[in-house]
Design an enzyme around this catalytic site. Sequence first.
Site: not given
Ligand code: 13P
Length: 230
Positions: A28, A77
């Site tokens: 997330g 993301e």
């Molecule tokens: P991040 O830790 O880079 O935000 O990525 C989490 C995630 O849900 C990738 O889809």
Amino acid sequence: MDIEMLKEQICDVCRKMWQQGWVAANDGNVSVKLDDGTFLATPTGVSKSFITPDKLVRIDGEGKVLEGAPGYKPSSEIKMHLRCYRERPDVGAVVHAHPPTATGFAVAGKSLDKYSMIETVIAIGSIPLTPYGTPSTDEVPEAITPYLAEHDVMLLQNHGALTVGCDLITAYYRMETLELFAKISLVAELLGGAKEIPMPEIDKLLYLRENYYHVTGKHPGYKKYNKDGK
Ligand code: 13P
């Protein structure tokens, strides 16, 4: 809102997502647009249960880090988030999570496009399934772009869910509404299938949305009742 309060609000939303089981490990990410056109984003690789204001990263519209504690980089993301802001000037916050029932639909390759529950028809409309994309690459922003013009809520194929809003609480509430609707839709499937609301009744609900509730954001049925077509 004062930037320190905004940081607290992001951390509060992150903890709520973790408490509800919408994210595991570092899953997330959340971002918010600031008045000066820069953005606050959650850092990559950190559990949403452990996010604190000092871990948030401030970035520009290209994803370049403007402020951040040593060792903290923006979410992997972030391109998906920045595409939402670029395509939709009305968007002030973006939330990405893996709420299990909604993500179950995304994994099964099913959109949630039945107009079967009054509140969801008014608040969101149909929820599309956007094409598969490799996380962190341009494939995900490219996959969601065609849907952003009319949708504030999307399922990401084999991945999770994405919501946008004029502010963070609105984007967060849309994720809540999505997950509850996904659960209700699943129960309805077990009971023989959801019964769709007849078209004339849907028209009345969309009229309510535009003229009574004044819900912000986009809706696939919006143009019909908005004089400006916005
Ligand atoms: P991040 O830790 O880079 O935000 O990525 C989490 C995630 O849900 C990738 O889809």
